[in-house]
Design a protein around this motif. Structure first.
Motif, mmCIF file in Angstrom:
data_model
loop_
_atom_site.group_PDB
_atom_site.id
_atom_site.type_symbol
_atom_site.label_atom_id
_atom_site.label_comp_id
_atom_site.label_asym_id
_atom_site.label_seq_id
_atom_site.Cartn_x
_atom_site.Cartn_y
_atom_site.Cartn_z
ATOM 1 N N SER A 1 7.264 22.376 -20.224
ATOM 2 C CA SER A 1 7.573 23.764 -19.875
ATOM 3 C C SER A 1 6.345 24.666 -19.874
ATOM 4 O O SER A 1 6.341 25.707 -19.225
ATOM 5 N N ASP A 2 5.280 24.281 -20.573
ATOM 6 C CA ASP A 2 4.062 25.098 -20.580
ATOM 7 C C ASP A 2 3.140 24.778 -19.399
ATOM 8 O O ASP A 2 2.024 25.278 -19.316
ATOM 9 N N GLY A 3 3.613 23.922 -18.474
ATOM 10 C CA GLY A 3 2.841 23.587 -17.275
ATOM 11 C C GLY A 3 2.010 22.326 -17.396
ATOM 12 O O GLY A 3 1.482 21.838 -16.405
ATOM 13 N N ARG A 4 1.869 21.810 -18.613
ATOM 14 C CA ARG A 4 1.085 20.583 -18.791
ATOM 15 C C ARG A 4 1.879 19.370 -18.322
ATOM 16 O O ARG A 4 3.109 19.379 -18.319
ATOM 17 N N ALA A 5 1.135 18.326 -17.960
ATOM 18 C CA ALA A 5 1.731 17.021 -17.664
ATOM 19 C C ALA A 5 0.986 16.003 -18.516
ATOM 20 O O ALA A 5 -0.220 15.806 -18.346
ATOM 21 N N LEU A 6 1.689 15.404 -19.458
ATOM 22 C CA LEU A 6 1.090 14.385 -20.319
ATOM 23 C C LEU A 6 1.324 13.016 -19.699
ATOM 24 O O LEU A 6 2.453 12.679 -19.350
ATOM 25 N N THR A 7 0.263 12.236 -19.595
ATOM 26 C CA THR A 7 0.381 10.886 -19.057
ATOM 27 C C THR A 7 0.382 9.894 -20.196
ATOM 28 O O THR A 7 -0.547 9.861 -21.000
#
Length: 129
Positions: free
Chosen positions: A48-54
């Motif tokens: 929701s904070d815009g990050r994308a964790l791989t």
């Protein structure tokens, strides 16, 4: 009384998931996950904070790897490669879930009825009402 207080506190504590990323392990609240995508056995958590964790490569099926999320009533599996959080759905169409942030998550024809039903039940808007 203390046992009851502890039980209530545990219920109120946000549920989290531990993600094994290339940078290390990161614990995130389930409530911050907008959707999860699986490509070539690699998970991407869109937050929701815009990050994308791989995440690291998974050695099991997507469904098994995401069992923790799928056990929660707000997570829906509309496509073999995606799991969404119903809290972030802005619109449901016949082909997609439009998610917060403008992401479109596809819905396969074979999963549409189940995904729609689970989404409506989540908001107590069952088709029989």
């Amino acid at each position: 009384v203390l046992d009851r207080a502890l039980t209530l506190a545990e219920r109120r504590a946000p549920k989290t998931i531990l993600i094994n990323t290339v940078q290390g392990k990161e614990r995130i609240p389930l409530s911050s996950i907008v959707f999860v995508e699986c490509r070539n056995h690699i998970l991407s958590y869109h937050l929701s904070d815009g990050r994308a964790l791989t995440g690291r490569t998974i050695r099991t099926s997507f469904e098994v790897a995401m069992g923790v999320l799928l056990a929660e009533r707000n997570f829906i599996h509309p496509h073999k490669s995606f799991i969404i959080n119903a809290d972030y759905v802005e619109r449901l169409t016949a082909q997609t879930f439009l998610m917060a942030g403008g992401f479109e998550v596809p819905i396969t024809k074979s999963r549409y009825a189940q995904a729609r039903s689970k989404y409506l039940q989540y908001f107590d808007l069952s088709p029989s009402n």
